[in-house]
Design a protein around this motif. Structure first.
Motif, PDB file in Angstrom:
ATOM      1  N   GLN A  68       8.455  -2.215  -8.425  1.00  9.17           N
ATOM      2  CA  GLN A  68       8.878  -2.704  -9.743  1.00  9.17           C
ATOM      3  C   GLN A  68       7.674  -3.073 -10.615  1.00  9.17           C
ATOM      4  O   GLN A  68       7.656  -2.805 -11.810  1.00  9.17           O
ATOM      5  CB  GLN A  68       9.795  -3.909  -9.583  1.00  9.17           C
ATOM      6  N   LEU A  69       6.667  -3.671 -10.003  1.00  5.94           N
ATOM      7  CA  LEU A  69       5.500  -4.126 -10.764  1.00  5.94           C
ATOM      8  C   LEU A  69       4.570  -2.982 -11.157  1.00  5.94           C
ATOM      9  O   LEU A  69       3.935  -3.038 -12.215  1.00  5.94           O
ATOM     10  CB  LEU A  69       4.714  -5.162  -9.943  1.00  5.94           C
ATOM     11  N   THR A  70       4.484  -1.946 -10.336  1.00  5.49           N
ATOM     12  CA  THR A  70       3.499  -0.877 -10.600  1.00  5.49           C
ATOM     13  C   THR A  70       4.082   0.322 -11.342  1.00  5.49           C
ATOM     14  O   THR A  70       3.440   0.864 -12.248  1.00  5.49           O
ATOM     15  CB  THR A  70       2.888  -0.392  -9.277  1.00  5.49           C
ATOM     16  N   VAL A  71       5.293   0.757 -10.983  1.00  7.06           N
ATOM     17  CA  VAL A  71       5.858   1.952 -11.634  1.00  7.06           C
ATOM     18  C   VAL A  71       7.170   1.656 -12.338  1.00  7.06           C
ATOM     19  O   VAL A  71       7.823   2.577 -12.853  1.00  7.06           O
ATOM     20  CB  VAL A  71       6.067   3.090 -10.611  1.00  7.06           C
TER      21      VAL A  71
ATOM     22  N   GLY B 230       4.071   5.724  -5.341  1.00  5.28           N
ATOM     23  CA  GLY B 230       4.265   5.702  -6.791  1.00  5.28           C
ATOM     24  C   GLY B 230       3.233   6.553  -7.509  1.00  5.28           C
ATOM     25  O   GLY B 230       3.556   7.268  -8.468  1.00  5.28           O
ATOM     26  N   TYR B 231       1.993   6.526  -7.034  1.00  7.45           N
ATOM     27  CA  TYR B 231       0.927   7.328  -7.651  1.00  7.45           C
ATOM     28  C   TYR B 231       1.212   8.819  -7.496  1.00  7.45           C
ATOM     29  O   TYR B 231       0.987   9.617  -8.407  1.00  7.45           O
ATOM     30  CB  TYR B 231      -0.412   6.982  -6.986  1.00  7.45           C
ATOM     31  N   GLN B 232       1.741   9.217  -6.325  1.00  8.82           N
ATOM     32  CA  GLN B 232       1.976  10.631  -6.068  1.00  8.82           C
ATOM     33  C   GLN B 232       3.249  11.143  -6.725  1.00  8.82           C
ATOM     34  O   GLN B 232       3.343  12.314  -7.087  1.00  8.82           O
ATOM     35  CB  GLN B 232       2.043  10.878  -4.556  1.00  8.82           C
ATOM     36  N   PHE B 233       4.258  10.259  -6.878  1.00  7.22           N
ATOM     37  CA  PHE B 233       5.564  10.723  -7.356  1.00  7.22           C
ATOM     38  C   PHE B 233       5.696  10.711  -8.870  1.00  7.22           C
ATOM     39  O   PHE B 233       6.518  11.452  -9.415  1.00  7.22           O
ATOM     40  CB  PHE B 233       6.682   9.861  -6.771  1.00  7.22           C
ATOM     41  N   THR B 234       4.949   9.852  -9.551  1.00  4.17           N
ATOM     42  CA  THR B 234       5.142   9.688 -10.988  1.00  4.17           C
ATOM     43  C   THR B 234       5.002  11.024 -11.713  1.00  4.17           C
ATOM     44  O   THR B 234       3.971  11.697 -11.635  1.00  4.17           O
ATOM     45  CB  THR B 234       4.107   8.690 -11.562  1.00  4.17           C
ATOM     46  N   GLY B 235       6.082  11.427 -12.424  1.00  5.12           N
ATOM     47  CA  GLY B 235       6.064  12.673 -13.193  1.00  5.12           C
ATOM     48  C   GLY B 235       6.361  13.899 -12.364  1.00  5.12           C
ATOM     49  O   GLY B 235       6.467  15.003 -12.923  1.00  5.12           O
ATOM     50  N   ALA B 236       6.502  13.752 -11.042  1.00  4.96           N
ATOM     51  CA  ALA B 236       6.723  14.921 -10.188  1.00  4.96           C
ATOM     52  C   ALA B 236       8.145  14.974  -9.649  1.00  4.96           C
ATOM     53  O   ALA B 236       8.829  15.994  -9.776  1.00  4.96           O
ATOM     54  CB  ALA B 236       5.727  14.919  -9.029  1.00  4.96           C
ATOM     55  N   ILE B 237       8.626  13.895  -9.058  1.00  2.82           N
ATOM     56  CA  ILE B 237       9.978  13.840  -8.506  1.00  2.82           C
ATOM     57  C   ILE B 237      10.604  12.518  -8.910  1.00  2.82           C
ATOM     58  O   ILE B 237       9.890  11.582  -9.328  1.00  2.82           O
ATOM     59  CB  ILE B 237       9.967  13.990  -6.971  1.00  2.82           C
ATOM     60  N   PRO B 238      11.948  12.390  -8.797  1.00  2.00           N
ATOM     61  CA  PRO B 238      12.596  11.134  -9.191  1.00  2.00           C
ATOM     62  C   PRO B 238      12.000   9.931  -8.459  1.00  2.00           C
ATOM     63  O   PRO B 238      11.791   9.959  -7.240  1.00  2.00           O
ATOM     64  CB  PRO B 238      14.051  11.356  -8.791  1.00  2.00           C
ATOM     65  N   LEU B 239      11.765   8.865  -9.213  1.00  2.00           N
ATOM     66  CA  LEU B 239      11.085   7.707  -8.627  1.00  2.00           C
ATOM     67  C   LEU B 239      11.923   6.999  -7.566  1.00  2.00           C
ATOM     68  O   LEU B 239      11.378   6.335  -6.697  1.00  2.00           O
ATOM     69  CB  LEU B 239      10.710   6.718  -9.737  1.00  2.00           C
ATOM     70  N   TYR B 240      13.274   7.142  -7.652  1.00  2.00           N
ATOM     71  CA  TYR B 240      14.080   6.426  -6.666  1.00  2.00           C
ATOM     72  C   TYR B 240      13.804   6.918  -5.241  1.00  2.00           C
ATOM     73  O   TYR B 240      14.101   6.215  -4.260  1.00  2.00           O
ATOM     74  CB  TYR B 240      15.577   6.515  -6.985  1.00  2.00           C
TER      75      TYR B 240
ATOM     76  N   VAL C  23       0.839  -1.211   0.000  1.00  2.00           N
ATOM     77  CA  VAL C  23       0.000   0.000   0.000  1.00  2.00           C
ATOM     78  C   VAL C  23       0.872   1.258   0.000  1.00  2.00           C
ATOM     79  O   VAL C  23       0.627   2.208  -0.759  1.00  2.00           O
ATOM     80  CB  VAL C  23      -0.943  -0.013   1.221  1.00  2.00           C
ATOM     81  N   THR C  24       1.907   1.274   0.849  1.00  2.00           N
ATOM     82  CA  THR C  24       2.790   2.445   0.905  1.00  2.00           C
ATOM     83  C   THR C  24       3.468   2.675  -0.438  1.00  2.00           C
ATOM     84  O   THR C  24       3.564   3.815  -0.917  1.00  2.00           O
ATOM     85  CB  THR C  24       3.852   2.247   2.000  1.00  2.00           C
ATOM     86  N   SER C  25       3.934   1.610  -1.067  1.00  2.00           N
ATOM     87  CA  SER C  25       4.611   1.736  -2.351  1.00  2.00           C
ATOM     88  C   SER C  25       3.655   2.226  -3.441  1.00  2.00           C
ATOM     89  O   SER C  25       4.002   3.100  -4.249  1.00  2.00           O
ATOM     90  CB  SER C  25       5.207   0.377  -2.740  1.00  2.00           C
ATOM     91  N   GLN C  26       2.452   1.683  -3.459  1.00  2.00           N
ATOM     92  CA  GLN C  26       1.492   2.082  -4.487  1.00  2.00           C
ATOM     93  C   GLN C  26       1.080   3.545  -4.327  1.00  2.00           C
ATOM     94  O   GLN C  26       0.994   4.282  -5.311  1.00  2.00           O
ATOM     95  CB  GLN C  26       0.261   1.175  -4.418  1.00  2.00           C
ATOM     96  N   GLN C  27       0.827   3.955  -3.098  1.00  2.00           N
ATOM     97  CA  GLN C  27       0.434   5.354  -2.884  1.00  2.00           C
ATOM     98  C   GLN C  27       1.572   6.307  -3.244  1.00  2.00           C
ATOM     99  O   GLN C  27       1.350   7.343  -3.875  1.00  2.00           O
ATOM    100  CB  GLN C  27       0.029   5.563  -1.422  1.00  2.00           C
TER     101      GLN C  27
END
Length: 267
Positions: free
Chosen positions: A184-187, A84-94, A78-82
């Motif tokens: 890895q699976l979601t983003v 990933g949803y908030q960070f995609t396109g906004a800040i580096p995914l790492y 849940v933490t990873s999915q949330q």
């Protein structure tokens, strides 16, 4: 008006309720203090069986491991999915690696593990001791010269202090791994990038903070459960009522202490 002087005002009723609540808190605090004094005396006097401690460690630790691991896996996902949803396109995914690791170690691992143990271990302890109390088995210990605190209470407290930090350490590791796989699976964030982000803001103090929480929770849950179990009255109905109250008190105690930890150890 006749009789109006005998009717308590709203303020008087409020003060009476506050007084009753204060008296109840003081009564519980005093009884817990006496219980802790007796537990310490039993431990110092070496009147606690090692076999009883190991048995309670098995019940609290080994038998709780599957539900603790499942909870940690879901928390990491849940933490990873949330994140990933908030960070995609906004800040580096790492950075997601750091968010998942910090969230699991500082908060999700110790608190969710404690809540699981409140329901599984704390409620069980209260129901067991409550049933023994209303069926006069506790009184039977005293009548034959045996100390129920040494036999029933002290082993459960020692087991909680030892086992809960181990369970939280397992929950932290499993939660982070679940978050890494989910990222890895979601983003599409690879393990190397995830671990790079996790190391960016990692501090050894975070692990100490997490395990200190676990130690405090591991002490509090069995103490409250034992205290409530030993003051049970009223037969089977009383056991059910006391167990429900114990779960409520243990959950509130965990959440209140969790709120006190950041200003004490993170500022």
């Amino acid at each position: 008006m006749p009789g109006s002087s005998e009717t308590p005002s709203r303020a008087e009723r409020g003060l009476a309720q506050v007084a009753r609540a204060g008296r109840t808190v003081l009564q519980h605090s005093g009884e817990i203090a006496i219980l802790l004094r007796d537990i310490v005396a039993a431990l110092v006097g070496l009147r606690v069986s090692l076999r009883s401690i190991l048995r309670q460690m098995y019940v609290m630790g080994v038998q709780s491991l599957p539900i603790v691991i499942l909870t940690a896996v879901l928390a990491g996902i849940v933490t990873s999915q949330q994140g990933g949803y908030q960070f995609t396109g906004a800040i580096p995914l790492y950075v997601l690696g750091s968010i998942v690791t910090e969230s699991v170690v500082l908060e999700m691992g110790p608190v969710l593990t404690a809540i699981v143990l409140v329901g599984r271990v704390g409620a069980r302890i209260t129901a067991e001791l409550g049933t023994m109390k209303v069926s006069e088995q506790i009184d039977a210990f005293y009548s034959v010269g045996r100390d129920p605190v040494s036999i029933l209470a002290a082993p459960r407290v020692v087991a909680g202090i030892v086992v809960v930090p181990i369970l939280v350490a397992v929950a932290n590791l499993v939660g982070i791994l679940a978050g890494m796989v989910s990222a890895q699976l979601t983003v599409g964030l690879g393990p190397n990038s995830f671990l790079y982000g996790a190391r960016l803001y990692w501090q050894s103090w975070d692990l100490f903070y997490s395990l200190t929480k676990a130690l405090v929770f591991g002490f509090t849950i069995p103490v409250v459960a034992i205290h409530m179990g030993l003051r049970t009255e009223g037969g089977a109905e009383g056991v059910g009522k006391t167990t429900t109250q114990a779960v409520m008190f243990m959950t509130l105690a965990v959440l209140i202490m969790d709120a006190l930890f950041p200003p004490l150890l993170l500022d």
